[in-house]
Structure formats: structure tokens, C-alpha cells
Design an enzyme around this catalytic site. Structure first.
Site, PDB file in Angstrom:
ATOM      1  N   ASP A 279      59.561  23.706  66.039  1.00  0.00           N
ATOM      2  CA  ASP A 279      59.484  22.481  66.846  1.00  0.00           C
ATOM      3  C   ASP A 279      60.638  21.520  66.567  1.00  0.00           C
ATOM      4  OD1 ASP A 279      57.067  23.586  67.455  1.00  0.00           O
ATOM      5  OD2 ASP A 279      55.888  21.769  67.061  1.00  0.00           O
ATOM      6  N   ASP A 280      60.798  20.581  67.478  1.00  0.00           N
ATOM      7  CA  ASP A 280      61.619  19.362  67.314  1.00  0.00           C
ATOM      8  C   ASP A 280      63.130  19.579  67.429  1.00  0.00           C
ATOM      9  OD1 ASP A 280      59.138  18.333  66.883  1.00  0.00           O
ATOM     10  OD2 ASP A 280      59.514  17.575  64.868  1.00  0.00           O
TER      11      ASP A 280
ATOM     12  N   HIS B 133      58.408  20.771  74.095  1.00  0.00           N
ATOM     13  CA  HIS B 133      57.714  19.913  73.123  1.00  0.00           C
ATOM     14  C   HIS B 133      57.793  18.470  73.641  1.00  0.00           C
ATOM     15  CE1 HIS B 133      55.821  19.042  69.388  1.00  0.00           C
ATOM     16  NE2 HIS B 133      56.873  18.639  68.712  1.00  0.00           N
TER      17      HIS B 133
ATOM     18  N   HIS C  77      58.815  13.064  72.210  1.00  0.00           N
ATOM     19  CA  HIS C  77      57.910  13.231  71.070  1.00  0.00           C
ATOM     20  C   HIS C  77      56.939  12.060  70.939  1.00  0.00           C
ATOM     21  CE1 HIS C  77      56.523  14.727  67.167  1.00  0.00           C
ATOM     22  NE2 HIS C  77      57.132  15.856  67.482  1.00  0.00           N
TER      23      HIS C  77
ATOM     24  N   HIS D 158      59.546  23.697  61.609  1.00  0.00           N
ATOM     25  CA  HIS D 158      60.488  22.796  62.286  1.00  0.00           C
ATOM     26  C   HIS D 158      61.915  23.243  61.975  1.00  0.00           C
ATOM     27  CE1 HIS D 158      56.683  20.644  61.854  1.00  0.00           C
ATOM     28  NE2 HIS D 158      57.000  20.035  62.988  1.00  0.00           N
TER      29      HIS D 158
HETATM   30 NI    NI Z   1      57.002  17.805  66.764  1.00  0.00          NI
END
Ligand code: NI
Length: 276
Positions: A87-88, A138, A142, A229
Site C-alpha cells: 500500500d501507499d 488505495h 488516503h 507498505h
Molecule cells: Ni494506506
């Protein structure tokens, strides 16, 4: 009688020099060039208008399922399956190194990219996609989608869908809501299945290869979705260790869509999935 004109008109075609031929055709070339230019300008204006007026809520085709580039060489029969998810990102500092590791280890993953990051690093997204990894959303900023107004959540989701489409040519096939927070309305707005996780090594907190690896090995199970991540160097460092250990224990790596397909599960928009 004008003898000069006569002699010039009688000049045989073959004796005309290269330059006089060019001269003869030049006016036509200019016209052709002008028409071509106008054509290009009109096309450009048209595409500009279309992109400016495109409805944010337009449905567009979702990204087809990603498969391991060596899927035909890989056998999933009798194997426990696990989906590595990141993620991210993508981050220019860490994600390319992760892609190198995944290639070296012949493993595949699913990336839940942030719209803001994706916008700055479209080349990394294209690379990951070309290497067979699954790219999913995602969201754009955020945000905690259940903590903001429904209109704000919709704007965020739609913006990320448009960024995603701009880079990949498709809408995202999957969404991971930030912090894992969602409700029925968010599910509907996303227009995609919501993918959560069943293994959380809290790599963002520990930033330690051993702690991350041990947490994964403690929690892992057949059909697991592992949350990591790709923006922390320690998370990337842990990946080759985790891959080796999981392979040793009889696991094979698949994307989220591959895992669902393998388990005979049809992912449905708005529904949430933690494992398979
Ligand atoms: Ni995230």
C-alpha cells in the site's frame, strides 16, 4: 512571333532540373501541409474538449486480471496460496527496488497505489503492470472515507479512478479503503470489490526486518492477504526473507484476482474480502 516562349514550351520534360520540379510542386505541398496542420489542430481541440467535459462518474472498463508473467511455468496445484499486497506507493526511493526483488524471486504482488503518488510516478506503475503485478486503488488522498462527507468520499474515489485511468487506460478493478474503514455506501461508490487483509505485520510501526518477518510467519495461512507498505526501506528488505520462508513452507505467490479465481470466488463490487 515569340520565339523565346515557343522554345521554352518545347523544352522536353526530362531536361527539367530537380529544383524546377520541386518549384512546380511546391504550391501544392504548401496546401497539403496547411490542411494537415489544420487537421491536427482540430483533433487536439476535440480531445481537449472531451477530456475537460468527461463526466467523472462515467463508467470505463476495469483493468483486466493480472497474471504472473511466467504463469504458464508456475503450478498452483497442491500449493498453499498467499497474496503479498503493498500500500501507499509507488515511491521512487523504494518501489523500483521491490520490483527488482520480486523479479529476482519470481514472485508476484498486488499494489494498492495512492492517486497522489501514482500521479508523480506513472512510470513505476507501468513497469509494475508490465511485469505482471496487479495494480489497484488505495484512493486519491488516503482519507478516512467513513470520517468525511459522502460527497468528499465520492470526489476522492472519482479523482483516483481518473488518475488510474490516465496512467493504465483502465479503471481500478479493486479498492483498498485507507485504514480499512468503509461502509455500505463507500462500497457502492468504489464500484469495485473492497480488499482488506488477514495478515498485518505492522511494518509501518516496527520498521525492523526480523519483527516484520516473524509477524508474517506467525499469522500466515492458506489464502492469506498480507498487508505491507512499499514506502519503507525495512519493509522492502524483509520481502526477500519472507518470500524464501513462505516458499519453504509450501506457499506460492498470487495476485488478489488470481487467488479469487483459484478459489472459485467471483469478486463482487461493494463486497469486502479479507482472505480467500
Ligand atoms: Ni494506506
Amino acid at each position: 512571333m515569340n520565339t523565346r516562349a515557343k522554345s521554352s514550351s518545347e523544352k522536353p520534360e526530362e531536361s527539367r532540373s530537380f529544383f524546377s520540379r520541386i518549384n512546380l510542386w511546391f504550391p501544392w505541398l504548401k496546401i497539403v501541409a496547411a490542411i494537415f496542420l489544420i487537421f491536427i489542430i482540430v483533433l487536439d481541440l476535440l480531445s481537449f474538449t472531451v477530456s475537460k467535459t468527461a463526466n467523472l462518474n462515467d463508467d470505463f472498463p476495469t483493468m483486466p486480471m493480472s497474471r504472473h508473467i511466467k504463469a504458464t511455468e508456475r503450478t498452483l496445484e497442491g500449493k498453499k496460496l498467499v497474496a503479498l499486497t503493498f500500500d501507499d506507493g509507488p515511491s521512487p526511493d523504494t518501489t523500483p527496488r521491490l520490483l527488482d526483488i520480486l523479479t529476482e524471486k519470481n514472485a508476484i504482488a498486488t499494489f494498492f497505489v495512492l492517486g497522489t503518488m501514482a500521479k508523480r510516478q506513472p512510470e513505476i506503475i507501468k513497469r509494475a503492470k508490465s511485469e505482471g503485478h496487479q495494480i489497484a486503488s488505495h484512493t486519491m488522498y488516503h482519507q478516512n472515507l467513513t470520517g468525511i462527507s459522502l460527497e468528499a468520499a465520492e470526489a476522492d474515489i472519482n479523482e483516483s479512478r481518473n488518475v488510474f485511468r490516465g496512467i493504465t487506460g483502465y479503471g481500478p478493478a479493486l479498492t483498498r479503503p485507507p485504514y480499512g474503514n468503509f461502509n455500505e455506501k463507500i462500497g457502492r461508490l468504489s464500484k469495485t470489490p473492497l480488499i482488506l487483509w488477514s495478515v498485518d505485520p505492522e511494518d509501518w510501526k516496527y520498521r525492523d526486518i526480523n519483527a516484520i518477518t516473524e509477524a508474517v510467519m506467525r499469522q500466515v495461512h492458506d489464502g492469506a492477504i498480507i498487508l505491507m507498505h512499499d514506502i519503507y526501506p525495512t519493509s522492502i528488505d524483509a520481502v526477500p526473507v519472507i518470500i524464501d520462508k513462505l516458499r519453504n513452507d509450501g506457499y506460492e505467490f498470487v495476485t488478489i484476482s488470481e487467488m479469487a479465481e483459484n478459489r472459485g470466488i467471483t469478486l463482487s463490487p461493494g463486497s469486502s474480502y479479507y482472505k480467500f
